[in-house]
Design a protein around this motif. Structure first.
Motif, PDB file in Angstrom:
ATOM      1  N   PHE A   2     -12.737   8.420  18.362  1.00  0.00           N
ATOM      2  CA  PHE A   2     -14.177   8.750  17.562  1.00  0.00           C
ATOM      3  C   PHE A   2     -15.150   7.672  18.427  1.00  0.00           C
ATOM      4  CE2 PHE A   2     -10.832  10.073  14.734  1.00  0.00           C
ATOM      5  CZ  PHE A   2     -11.536  10.873  13.834  1.00  0.00           C
ATOM      6  N   VAL A   3     -16.473   8.379  18.364  1.00  0.00           N
ATOM      7  CA  VAL A   3     -17.408   7.488  18.977  1.00  0.00           C
ATOM      8  C   VAL A   3     -18.408   7.806  17.925  1.00  0.00           C
ATOM      9  CG1 VAL A   3     -18.918   6.796  20.664  1.00  0.00           C
ATOM     10  CG2 VAL A   3     -16.495   7.646  21.257  1.00  0.00           C
ATOM     11  N   HIS A   4     -19.020   6.706  17.328  1.00  0.00           N
ATOM     12  CA  HIS A   4     -20.061   6.791  16.141  1.00  0.00           C
ATOM     13  C   HIS A   4     -21.064   5.637  16.216  1.00  0.00           C
ATOM     14  CE1 HIS A   4     -20.505   9.351  12.533  1.00  0.00           C
ATOM     15  NE2 HIS A   4     -21.734   8.497  12.492  1.00  0.00           N
ATOM     16  N   GLY A   5     -22.340   6.125  16.283  1.00  0.00           N
ATOM     17  CA  GLY A   5     -23.561   5.195  16.200  1.00  0.00           C
ATOM     18  C   GLY A   5     -23.547   4.685  14.914  1.00  0.00           C
ATOM     19  N   VAL A  29      -8.436   5.649  18.540  1.00  0.00           N
ATOM     20  CA  VAL A  29      -9.389   4.614  19.065  1.00  0.00           C
ATOM     21  C   VAL A  29     -10.618   5.032  18.059  1.00  0.00           C
ATOM     22  CG1 VAL A  29     -10.804   3.733  20.852  1.00  0.00           C
ATOM     23  CG2 VAL A  29      -8.480   4.157  21.446  1.00  0.00           C
ATOM     24  N   PHE A  30     -11.154   4.131  17.623  1.00  0.00           N
ATOM     25  CA  PHE A  30     -12.585   4.336  16.898  1.00  0.00           C
ATOM     26  C   PHE A  30     -13.719   3.284  17.539  1.00  0.00           C
ATOM     27  CE2 PHE A  30     -14.597   5.981  13.318  1.00  0.00           C
ATOM     28  CZ  PHE A  30     -15.709   4.910  13.141  1.00  0.00           C
ATOM     29  N   ILE A  31     -14.761   3.939  18.262  1.00  0.00           N
ATOM     30  CA  ILE A  31     -15.693   2.934  18.811  1.00  0.00           C
ATOM     31  C   ILE A  31     -16.845   3.003  18.145  1.00  0.00           C
ATOM     32  CG2 ILE A  31     -17.101   2.873  21.109  1.00  0.00           C
ATOM     33  CD1 ILE A  31     -14.950   4.247  22.643  1.00  0.00           C
ATOM     34  N   THR A  32     -17.449   1.942  17.724  1.00  0.00           N
ATOM     35  CA  THR A  32     -18.867   1.798  17.057  1.00  0.00           C
ATOM     36  C   THR A  32     -19.744   1.327  18.060  1.00  0.00           C
ATOM     37  OG1 THR A  32     -18.189  -0.079  15.969  1.00  0.00           O
ATOM     38  CG2 THR A  32     -17.715   1.464  14.536  1.00  0.00           C
ATOM     39  N   VAL A  33     -20.995   2.269  18.045  1.00  0.00           N
ATOM     40  CA  VAL A  33     -22.024   1.987  18.806  1.00  0.00           C
ATOM     41  C   VAL A  33     -23.130   1.221  17.945  1.00  0.00           C
ATOM     42  CG1 VAL A  33     -23.483   2.259  20.737  1.00  0.00           C
ATOM     43  CG2 VAL A  33     -21.135   3.746  20.502  1.00  0.00           C
ATOM     44  N   ASP A  39     -26.984  10.660  18.817  1.00  0.00           N
ATOM     45  CA  ASP A  39     -26.636  10.985  20.155  1.00  0.00           C
ATOM     46  C   ASP A  39     -26.274   9.325  20.919  1.00  0.00           C
ATOM     47  OD1 ASP A  39     -26.443  11.822  22.913  1.00  0.00           O
ATOM     48  OD2 ASP A  39     -28.336  12.666  22.732  1.00  0.00           O
ATOM     49  N   VAL A  40     -25.048   9.073  20.969  1.00  0.00           N
ATOM     50  CA  VAL A  40     -24.712   7.904  21.369  1.00  0.00           C
ATOM     51  C   VAL A  40     -24.434   7.574  23.160  1.00  0.00           C
ATOM     52  CG1 VAL A  40     -23.361   7.251  19.550  1.00  0.00           C
ATOM     53  CG2 VAL A  40     -22.069   8.191  21.367  1.00  0.00           C
ATOM     54  N   PHE A  41     -24.710   8.734  23.716  1.00  0.00           N
ATOM     55  CA  PHE A  41     -24.641   8.903  25.094  1.00  0.00           C
ATOM     56  C   PHE A  41     -26.064   8.803  25.808  1.00  0.00           C
ATOM     57  CE2 PHE A  41     -20.775  11.094  23.653  1.00  0.00           C
ATOM     58  CZ  PHE A  41     -19.809  10.177  24.450  1.00  0.00           C
ATOM     59  N   LYS A  42     -26.924   8.615  24.954  1.00  0.00           N
ATOM     60  CA  LYS A  42     -28.437   8.411  25.343  1.00  0.00           C
ATOM     61  C   LYS A  42     -28.579   7.072  25.181  1.00  0.00           C
ATOM     62  CE  LYS A  42     -30.690  12.817  24.704  1.00  0.00           C
ATOM     63  NZ  LYS A  42     -31.876  13.352  23.949  1.00  0.00           N
ATOM     64  N   GLY A  43     -28.995   6.343  26.568  1.00  0.00           N
ATOM     65  CA  GLY A  43     -29.284   4.777  26.090  1.00  0.00           C
ATOM     66  C   GLY A  43     -28.658   3.856  27.041  1.00  0.00           C
ATOM     67  N   ASN A  44     -28.405   2.653  27.064  1.00  0.00           N
ATOM     68  CA  ASN A  44     -27.941   1.717  28.079  1.00  0.00           C
ATOM     69  C   ASN A  44     -26.342   1.346  27.696  1.00  0.00           C
ATOM     70  OD1 ASN A  44     -28.203   0.081  25.802  1.00  0.00           O
ATOM     71  ND2 ASN A  44     -29.323  -1.470  26.761  1.00  0.00           N
ATOM     72  N   LYS A  45     -25.881   1.879  26.844  1.00  0.00           N
ATOM     73  CA  LYS A  45     -24.574   1.922  26.242  1.00  0.00           C
ATOM     74  C   LYS A  45     -23.523   3.096  26.875  1.00  0.00           C
ATOM     75  CE  LYS A  45     -25.237  -1.459  22.705  1.00  0.00           C
ATOM     76  NZ  LYS A  45     -24.962  -1.771  21.347  1.00  0.00           N
TER      77      LYS A  45
END
Length: 71
Positions: A2-5, A29-33, A39-45
């Motif tokens: 999981f990837v979540h802002g 795996v749990f990724i917190t941004v 939209d976690v794929f926009k930006g510097n991370k």
């Protein structure tokens, strides 16, 4: 995986957390941004996020278990 802002206003982060917590798989795996919206794929991370996604996919041959990542 999981990837979540953390600032996502479309889907509350607690929804992903609940799904993650209820998964019976030990390979998860749990990724917190931090400070990101839906939209976690926009930006510097994005590069960091992609690194952990690739690592997770490669790890399926190995044993990463119950990992939480905060960016």
């Amino acid at each position: 995986m999981f990837v979540h802002g953390t600032d996502d206003q479309l889907v509350p982060i607690k929804s992903s957390q609940k799904l993650y917590d209820n998964l019976k798989s030990k390979k998860k795996v749990f990724i917190t941004v931090n400070d990101y919206y839906h939209d976690v794929f926009k930006g510097n991370k994005c590069e960091n996020i992609c690194f952990y996604i690739k690592r997770f996919l490669v790890s399926q041959k190995f044993s990463i278990q119950n990992e939480k990542i905060e960016l």
